[in-house]
Design a protein around this motif. Structure first.
Motif, mmCIF file in Angstrom:
data_model
loop_
_atom_site.group_PDB
_atom_site.id
_atom_site.type_symbol
_atom_site.label_atom_id
_atom_site.label_comp_id
_atom_site.label_asym_id
_atom_site.label_seq_id
_atom_site.Cartn_x
_atom_site.Cartn_y
_atom_site.Cartn_z
ATOM 1 N N ARG A 1 0.834 -1.204 0.000
ATOM 2 C CA ARG A 1 0.000 0.000 0.000
ATOM 3 C C ARG A 1 0.870 1.257 0.000
ATOM 4 N N ALA A 2 1.908 1.258 0.834
ATOM 5 C CA ALA A 2 2.801 2.416 0.920
ATOM 6 C C ALA A 2 3.506 2.677 -0.411
ATOM 7 N N LEU A 3 4.000 1.621 -1.039
ATOM 8 C CA LEU A 3 4.742 1.794 -2.287
ATOM 9 C C LEU A 3 3.841 2.286 -3.414
ATOM 10 N N ARG B 1 -0.505 -5.771 -8.634
ATOM 11 C CA ARG B 1 -0.489 -4.563 -7.820
ATOM 12 C C ARG B 1 -0.628 -4.847 -6.325
ATOM 13 N N ALA B 2 -1.304 -5.915 -5.971
ATOM 14 C CA ALA B 2 -1.494 -6.229 -4.557
ATOM 15 C C ALA B 2 -0.290 -6.934 -3.942
ATOM 16 N N GLN B 3 0.780 -7.129 -4.732
ATOM 17 C CA GLN B 3 1.942 -7.870 -4.231
ATOM 18 C C GLN B 3 3.251 -7.137 -4.466
ATOM 19 N N VAL B 4 3.197 -5.831 -4.641
ATOM 20 C CA VAL B 4 4.403 -5.042 -4.882
ATOM 21 C C VAL B 4 5.264 -5.004 -3.620
ATOM 22 N N ILE C 1 8.531 7.113 -7.000
ATOM 23 C CA ILE C 1 9.172 5.882 -7.446
ATOM 24 C C ILE C 1 8.372 5.317 -8.617
ATOM 25 N N GLU C 2 8.939 4.321 -9.273
ATOM 26 C CA GLU C 2 8.214 3.511 -10.241
ATOM 27 C C GLU C 2 8.416 2.059 -9.860
ATOM 28 N N VAL C 3 7.381 1.245 -10.055
ATOM 29 C CA VAL C 3 7.481 -0.175 -9.754
ATOM 30 C C VAL C 3 7.236 -0.981 -11.016
ATOM 31 N N ASP C 4 7.699 -2.214 -11.001
ATOM 32 C CA ASP C 4 7.580 -3.102 -12.146
ATOM 33 C C ASP C 4 6.110 -3.271 -12.527
ATOM 34 N N GLU C 5 5.777 -2.874 -13.724
ATOM 35 C CA GLU C 5 4.375 -2.933 -14.157
ATOM 36 C C GLU C 5 3.887 -4.356 -14.370
ATOM 37 N N ASN C 6 4.795 -5.322 -14.395
ATOM 38 C CA ASN C 6 4.409 -6.715 -14.602
ATOM 39 C C ASN C 6 4.050 -7.438 -13.303
ATOM 40 N N VAL C 7 4.269 -6.766 -12.170
ATOM 41 C CA VAL C 7 3.974 -7.367 -10.875
ATOM 42 C C VAL C 7 2.525 -7.049 -10.502
#
Length: 285
Positions: free
Chosen positions: A152-154, A171-174, A163-169
């Motif tokens: 949730r924080a990320l 969303r509920a498990q980042v 930040i940017e996170v891997d779009e292939n992950v």
């Protein structure tokens, strides 16, 4: 003052382990005589901290006979799940469904989420910065140590462009490992959810927190430098029971009490100050 239907029991440390299993010797004997587990009429609900405990009290005032609600007030974010899993409590009201799922996976649990009640809008607070534009390179960021709230924080930080996170992950498990871009080289520190307010007081530049916890030092969501942008009830606080009690008249009565007009009105009164939004429809409509 607590109602006649409600009494609060503080459960601390080892005394929690010593709590009597089930809901009384008489009910246990009845269950042995019939060969089936007796459904209690006194429904113990494990919770901690206002406004969650306040909502349990309001629900207790509005549950239909022959049922009543008894509050089991716990002191951390483990006890309420252990209580329901071990049937030392009938239900819990202290968490969102992703946190429950995390518990089930780690403990081979049998908990089920039945009804969302309210959605507390979390955010990031800072003793240093007044806006997201002031955040400096290398700033320390305190985020929760549990997986669901870390996610949730990320996602909030990503929404703010920090930040940017891997779009292939999913969303509920980042996780922290899924960060692909960190332009300010933010330094992340994982802290137990209940200690995040202390992290703010210790001067960590950016701290994730819930309205319930940050209120302990006189702050409200209006003091956050940014809040999450909610578009679903994924992290809404939820009534949770053991799967054995997922479908019976007692649970129906419990849910009816938690979604009563009185609970809805209480949450609506809080929404302007604490950003607590009812996660069920107004019974009057």
């Amino acid at each position: 003052m607590l109602s006649k239907k409600l009494k609060s029991v503080l459960i601390v440390g080892a005394s929690f382990v010593l709590a009597a299993c089930g809901n009384g010797a008489e009910e246990e004997n009845n269950a042995e005589n019939t060969g089936e587990e007796e459904v209690p009429t006194t429904l113990e609900v494990a919770s901690h901290l206002p406004p969650m405990t306040d909502i349990v009290e309001i629900a207790a005032e509005n549950i239909e006979e022959p049922y009543s609600i008894e509050l089991l007030e716990v002191t951390d974010n483990v006890q309420y799940n252990d209580a329901v899993q071990n049937k030392e409590a009938y239900a819990s009201f202290a968490q969102h469904e992703p946190f429950m799922e995390q518990y089930n996976e780690a403990n081979d649990g049998n908990l089920v989420a039945l009804q969302t009640i309210y959605d507390p809008i979390v955010g990031f607070y800072s003793p240093v910065y007044d806006s997201v534009d002031e955040i400096e390179e290398g700033a320390e960021v305190a985020i929760p140590g549990d997986a669901s709230n870390e996610t949730r924080a990320l996602l909030i930080l990503e929404d703010q462009g920090l930040i940017e996170v891997d779009e292939n992950v999913e969303r509920a498990q980042v996780t922290l490992d899924d960060i692909t871009e960190n332009p300010l080289n933010l330094e992340f520190t994982s802290i137990d959810l209940l200690n995040l307010t202390a992290a703010y007081e210790d001067g960590i530049e950016l701290v994730y927190n819930y309205p319930t916890y940050i209120a302990n030092i006189g702050l409200t969501p209006d003091d956050a430098i940014f809040l999450e942008d909610k578009d679903d009830d994924l992290f809404a606080l939820t009534v949770i029971v053991h799967e054995d009690n997922a479908d019976n008249e007692a649970t129906d009565a419990l849910i009816d009490a938690f979604t009563s007009q009185e609970v809805y009105d209480y949450l609506t009164e809080l929404s302007d100050v604490n950003h607590l939004y009812p996660a069920f429809e107004n019974p009057a409509e």
